[in-house]
Motif scaffolding. Structure first.
Motif, mmCIF file in Angstrom:
data_model
loop_
_atom_site.group_PDB
_atom_site.id
_atom_site.type_symbol
_atom_site.label_atom_id
_atom_site.label_comp_id
_atom_site.label_asym_id
_atom_site.label_seq_id
_atom_site.Cartn_x
_atom_site.Cartn_y
_atom_site.Cartn_z
ATOM 1 N N TYR A 1 54.709 44.322 48.422
ATOM 2 C CA TYR A 1 54.279 45.718 48.545
ATOM 3 C C TYR A 1 55.067 46.447 49.625
ATOM 4 O O TYR A 1 55.292 47.658 49.540
ATOM 5 C CB TYR A 1 52.765 45.800 48.782
ATOM 6 N N LYS A 2 55.509 45.720 50.667
ATOM 7 C CA LYS A 2 56.297 46.357 51.725
ATOM 8 C C LYS A 2 57.660 46.789 51.195
ATOM 9 O O LYS A 2 58.186 47.835 51.604
ATOM 10 C CB LYS A 2 56.459 45.402 52.907
ATOM 11 N N LYS A 3 58.232 46.003 50.311
ATOM 12 C CA LYS A 3 59.502 46.388 49.708
ATOM 13 C C LYS A 3 59.322 47.627 48.844
ATOM 14 O O LYS A 3 60.171 48.524 48.820
ATOM 15 C CB LYS A 3 60.062 45.232 48.870
ATOM 16 N N LEU A 4 58.195 47.685 48.134
ATOM 17 C CA LEU A 4 57.911 48.855 47.301
ATOM 18 C C LEU A 4 57.704 50.098 48.150
ATOM 19 O O LEU A 4 58.102 51.208 47.764
ATOM 20 C CB LEU A 4 56.666 48.603 46.447
ATOM 21 N N GLU A 5 57.091 49.923 49.309
ATOM 22 C CA GLU A 5 56.872 51.064 50.207
ATOM 23 C C GLU A 5 58.187 51.697 50.647
ATOM 24 O O GLU A 5 58.266 52.908 50.881
ATOM 25 C CB GLU A 5 56.068 50.623 51.434
ATOM 26 N N ALA A 6 59.241 50.884 50.727
ATOM 27 C CA ALA A 6 60.535 51.378 51.202
ATOM 28 C C ALA A 6 61.367 52.018 50.094
ATOM 29 O O ALA A 6 62.405 52.629 50.367
ATOM 30 C CB ALA A 6 61.318 50.236 51.847
ATOM 31 N N LYS A 7 60.925 51.885 48.845
ATOM 32 C CA LYS A 7 61.699 52.439 47.735
ATOM 33 C C LYS A 7 61.612 53.954 47.727
ATOM 34 O O LYS A 7 60.559 54.543 47.974
ATOM 35 C CB LYS A 7 61.214 51.861 46.400
ATOM 36 N N ILE A 8 62.736 54.572 47.364
ATOM 37 C CA ILE A 8 62.814 56.038 47.352
ATOM 38 C C ILE A 8 62.621 56.577 45.934
ATOM 39 O O ILE A 8 61.886 57.541 45.716
ATOM 40 C CB ILE A 8 64.168 56.507 47.929
ATOM 41 N N SER B 1 58.882 40.591 41.902
ATOM 42 C CA SER B 1 57.517 40.136 42.111
ATOM 43 C C SER B 1 56.542 41.209 41.659
ATOM 44 O O SER B 1 56.934 42.299 41.245
ATOM 45 C CB SER B 1 57.294 39.808 43.595
ATOM 46 N N SER B 2 55.267 40.874 41.728
ATOM 47 C CA SER B 2 54.218 41.843 41.452
ATOM 48 C C SER B 2 53.761 42.481 42.757
ATOM 49 O O SER B 2 53.959 41.919 43.841
ATOM 50 C CB SER B 2 53.025 41.166 40.766
ATOM 51 N N LEU B 3 53.128 43.631 42.626
ATOM 52 C CA LEU B 3 52.673 44.388 43.798
ATOM 53 C C LEU B 3 51.954 43.515 44.810
ATOM 54 O O LEU B 3 52.201 43.591 46.020
ATOM 55 C CB LEU B 3 51.746 45.514 43.319
ATOM 56 N N GLU B 4 51.050 42.677 44.342
ATOM 57 C CA GLU B 4 50.160 41.911 45.215
ATOM 58 C C GLU B 4 50.770 40.619 45.730
ATOM 59 O O GLU B 4 50.191 39.948 46.597
ATOM 60 C CB GLU B 4 48.876 41.570 44.470
ATOM 61 N N MET B 5 51.934 40.239 45.222
ATOM 62 C CA MET B 5 52.475 38.919 45.520
ATOM 63 C C MET B 5 53.478 38.933 46.671
ATOM 64 O O MET B 5 53.966 39.985 47.087
ATOM 65 C CB MET B 5 53.143 38.335 44.275
ATOM 66 N N ALA B 6 53.782 37.742 47.160
ATOM 67 C CA ALA B 6 54.903 37.551 48.074
ATOM 68 C C ALA B 6 56.155 37.310 47.234
ATOM 69 O O ALA B 6 56.074 36.915 46.076
ATOM 70 C CB ALA B 6 54.645 36.367 48.986
ATOM 71 N N TYR B 7 57.322 37.554 47.817
ATOM 72 C CA TYR B 7 58.579 37.307 47.112
ATOM 73 C C TYR B 7 59.554 36.648 48.066
ATOM 74 O O TYR B 7 59.376 36.679 49.289
ATOM 75 C CB TYR B 7 59.171 38.601 46.540
ATOM 76 N N LEU B 8 60.575 36.017 47.486
ATOM 77 C CA LEU B 8 61.591 35.350 48.295
ATOM 78 C C LEU B 8 62.633 36.368 48.753
ATOM 79 O O LEU B 8 63.415 36.865 47.952
ATOM 80 C CB LEU B 8 62.283 34.256 47.487
ATOM 81 N N LYS B 9 62.642 36.659 50.018
ATOM 82 C CA LYS B 9 63.648 37.583 50.545
ATOM 83 C C LYS B 9 65.022 36.939 50.500
ATOM 84 O O LYS B 9 66.031 37.574 50.195
ATOM 85 C CB LYS B 9 63.303 37.991 51.972
ATOM 86 N N ASN B 10 65.077 35.642 50.801
ATOM 87 C CA ASN B 10 66.323 34.870 50.765
ATOM 88 C C ASN B 10 66.151 33.780 49.715
ATOM 89 O O ASN B 10 65.379 32.843 49.903
ATOM 90 C CB ASN B 10 66.613 34.258 52.144
ATOM 91 N N LYS B 11 66.867 33.911 48.594
ATOM 92 C CA LYS B 11 66.661 33.005 47.464
ATOM 93 C C LYS B 11 67.083 31.565 47.763
ATOM 94 O O LYS B 11 66.752 30.662 47.022
ATOM 95 C CB LYS B 11 67.428 33.514 46.230
ATOM 96 N N THR B 12 67.815 31.356 48.843
ATOM 97 C CA THR B 12 68.229 29.996 49.204
ATOM 98 C C THR B 12 67.291 29.367 50.235
ATOM 99 O O THR B 12 67.458 28.214 50.589
ATOM 100 C CB THR B 12 69.663 29.999 49.765
ATOM 101 N N ASP B 13 66.316 30.145 50.684
ATOM 102 C CA ASP B 13 65.373 29.649 51.684
ATOM 103 C C ASP B 13 63.959 29.772 51.122
ATOM 104 O O ASP B 13 63.403 30.874 51.037
ATOM 105 C CB ASP B 13 65.499 30.474 52.970
ATOM 106 N N MET B 14 63.388 28.640 50.722
ATOM 107 C CA MET B 14 62.097 28.664 50.057
ATOM 108 C C MET B 14 60.942 28.936 51.006
ATOM 109 O O MET B 14 59.778 28.870 50.624
ATOM 110 C CB MET B 14 61.870 27.337 49.327
ATOM 111 N N THR B 15 61.224 29.253 52.248
ATOM 112 C CA THR B 15 60.168 29.625 53.192
ATOM 113 C C THR B 15 60.220 31.107 53.541
ATOM 114 O O THR B 15 59.400 31.584 54.321
ATOM 115 C CB THR B 15 60.298 28.805 54.490
#
Length: 602
Positions: A400-407, A380-394
């Motif tokens: 950005y939170k995922k990016l914050e956790a990157k090392i 995804s892009s920085l500003e967007m939401a992304y699918l954490k579970n690709k089989t669950d469309m909700t």
């Protein structure tokens, strides 16, 4: 009569590929009792049905299929030497030399078939398709091989008249075989039924052919005859069989398999054209008992995506329109997003080459090795939401939170306007690369992406809105680009144009590497150039889709619209009319006059 065509007993044929002597030979063609005749009107699923039949005969193994049966139809001549277009040989002679059991394809109308079909009674399977989708598929096939003299409007006019068509009219062809639907050696099938119940349809095929399939073999036939898997098989044929492209494409150009959908006609027929053609259908099918299904085929997963993610569900944030995939909470969080000095921000207006830019950047970082790229940055892009579970469309979460956790060193993708970026981008001064693209090709690319997502109006409506440049997602193109153009001399900002990257990929990659302070050896530079070439990127993306769980969400918007379409300069010429181009040129002059920013449009 157009040059190269002729009439034979009232039917129109192409002189080169169905010469009259071939048709003469049908009256004495020796039919065998164990032959399998697959008969269709053109573009009604011939190759799909052929694959199913051959998979049944081989127990579900596509590698065991005799692909020579795909070389031509019974009545046609084929190229004995694919490099010599004058080396045509009657295909019926090749069939005469074949040992049993022969799978024989034909588009011939009933009255021109070998008479022994009706005396020796070999197995015959006739597949038909609703005439609207058939017409659309035929139009696209003709278009790809350069046959039609007219556009869609001209084609559909001729298709509606049903006069003087190749192999005769659709309704005459189908109804002549409909009369034989109860014959013991005939199986009459509809394309739409096969799409809706592939397993049940395959069982009917096998029963008709008197072939026993185990449950495991039946699963294999179902799997390998699925359209996307057939496309993979056909790709392998093209790569591994000399002249294989002539087995998978008409004249090596137009794919025998295009979309394989029900209802694509809705994207082509206007309301008026549809009303006219409905009258032709009523005229020809009234009281015959033959009914077609015209409803759009719905893939449940994509339909679910569409119901959950409606691109028209938009909101306005500080004067700029955003999709709900960029929720206000994400935009609020940009104010405090912690930027690191070693971050790399890749910024573009939508459809300006962001994924190409991403690939180049990451190839530079990995020394030209696509297998070492951290693909999670593509989710995804920085500003967007992304699918954490690709089989669950909700299961959407802020990216950005995922990016914050990157090392590791982060490659951060964004389409945000300059004023919406994290403020620390301009204080901590990480590396920023901005890529702009000429607004005509950008607009065309956005249009096609929206179309694949089923959220686009017609081209006429789209180009009108694109020319106005009002109330667009992420704001107007010119505002977005010019705000970053002002930073082109900043030490941490590299401003690049898509067109320059296309014309000088090696030089552009050197500029990227220098900006990122990455030293590439000559060999590594060659690898980056090679793997970032568009066709090679498509192969990389194909591998991602096949081998990475949920990979389709890394290579396509919501798993549907491909991030990489053509990657060309000047495709806008195939879309803008002269009047539209003049109007848009005025908009360009209005916005770019005096800025020093110029674009290359071809």
């Amino acid at each position: 009569m157009e040059e190269g065509f002729y009439h034979y007993k009232g039917f129109k044929f192409n002189m080169l590929f169905v010469p009259p002597e071939n048709l003469d030979a049908m009256s004495t063609f020796e039919v065998r009792a164990d032959d399998i005749f697959l008969v269709t009107y053109a573009k009604c699923g011939t190759h799909w049905a052929c694959e199913i039949i051959n998979l049944i005969l081989t127990g579900g193994d596509p590698d065991k299929i005799d692909r020579t049966c795909m070389e031509a139809c019974l009545e046609m001549s084929y190229l004995k030497d694919i490099t010599d277009f004058t080396s045509t040989v009657p295909y019926y002679k090749t069939l005469e030399a074949k040992t049993s059991r022969r799978v024989i394809l034909t588009h011939l109308p009933k009255s021109l078939l070998p008479p022994q079909i009706f005396t020796k009674k070999p197995k015959v399977i006739y597949v038909t398709r609703n005439p609207k989708d058939c017409g659309v598929s035929m139009y696209h096939a003709f278009k790809e091989i350069g046959m039609p003299d007219s556009d869609w409007d001209g084609f559909v006019d001729e298709w509606t008249k049903q006069d003087d068509l190749l192999f005769g009219g659709f309704f005459t062809h189908v109804l002549d075989f409909w009369k034989h639907r109860h014959d013991s050696n005939f199986l009459f099938m509809k394309y739409e039924d096969m799409k809706k119940d592939p397993r049940g349809s395959i069982v009917r095929f096998a029963d008709h052919l008197e072939c026993d399939l185990t449950d495991e073999k039946l699963k294999l036939v179902v799997h390998h005859s699925e359209v996307n898997n057939m496309k993979t098989t056909y790709d392998n044929i093209e790569k591994n069989i000399p002249g294989g492209v002539f087995l998978t494409k008409i004249l090596g150009k137009a794919p025998f398999i295009r979309k394989g959908q029900i209802g694509d006609w809705k994207n082509h027929f206007t309301v008026a054209q549809n009303e006219q053609f409905d009258a032709v259908i009523r005229e020809n099918l009234h009281a015959t008992g033959l009914v077609f299904d015209f409803g759009a085929f719905k893939n449940t997963s994509s339909h679910f995506i569409k119901s959950k993610i409606k691109m028209k569900q938009e909101h306005n944030y500080k004067g700029v329109k955003f999709s709900m995939m960029v929720p206000p909470g994400n935009l609020d969080a940009m104010a405090t997003f912690d930027v690191r000095p070693d971050d790399i921000f890749l910024v573009t207006y939508p459809k300006c080459g962001i994924h190409w830019l991403f690939e180049i950047t990451n190839l530079i970082l990995t020394g030209g090795d696509p297998d070492k790229i951290d693909r999670t940055c593509m989710e995804s892009s920085l500003e967007m939401a992304y699918l954490k579970n690709k089989t669950d469309m909700t299961s959407f979460e802020p990216f950005y939170k995922k990016l914050e956790a990157k090392i590791d060193r982060r490659v951060i993708v964004s389409h945000l306007p300059e004023s919406f970026l994290p403020p620390q981008v301009f204080t901590k001064k990480p590396k920023v690369i901005y890529v702009a693209r000429n607004p005509k090709d950008c607009g065309v690319s956005i249009y096609h992406a929206l179309k694949e997502m089923d959220t686009a109006s017609g081209w006429e409506e789209f180009v009108e809105e694109w020319t106005k440049q009002e109330d667009l997602t992420y704001g107007g193109f010119f505002t977005h680009v010019l705000d970053f153009w002002k930073h082109r001399n900043d030490s941490n900002v590299l401003f690049m144009k898509y067109e320059d990257m296309k014309k000088d990929p090696r030089g552009s990659i050197v500029r990227f590497a220098d900006h990122l302070e990455c030293n590439l050896t000559d060999e590594q530079l060659k690898l980056v150039v090679h793997h970032s070439e568009v066709n090679n990127m498509k192969k990389t993306y194909d591998n991602i889709e096949k081998n990475v769980p949920g990979g389709v969400f890394l290579t396509r918007i919501f798993g549907k619209a491909s991030y990489i379409r053509k990657g060309e300069i000047g495709d806008w010429k195939n879309h803008f009319t002269v009047a539209q181009n003049e109007q848009f040129d005025a908009k360009i002059r209005e916005n770019l006059h005096g800025t020093g920013l110029l674009f290359d449009f071809e």
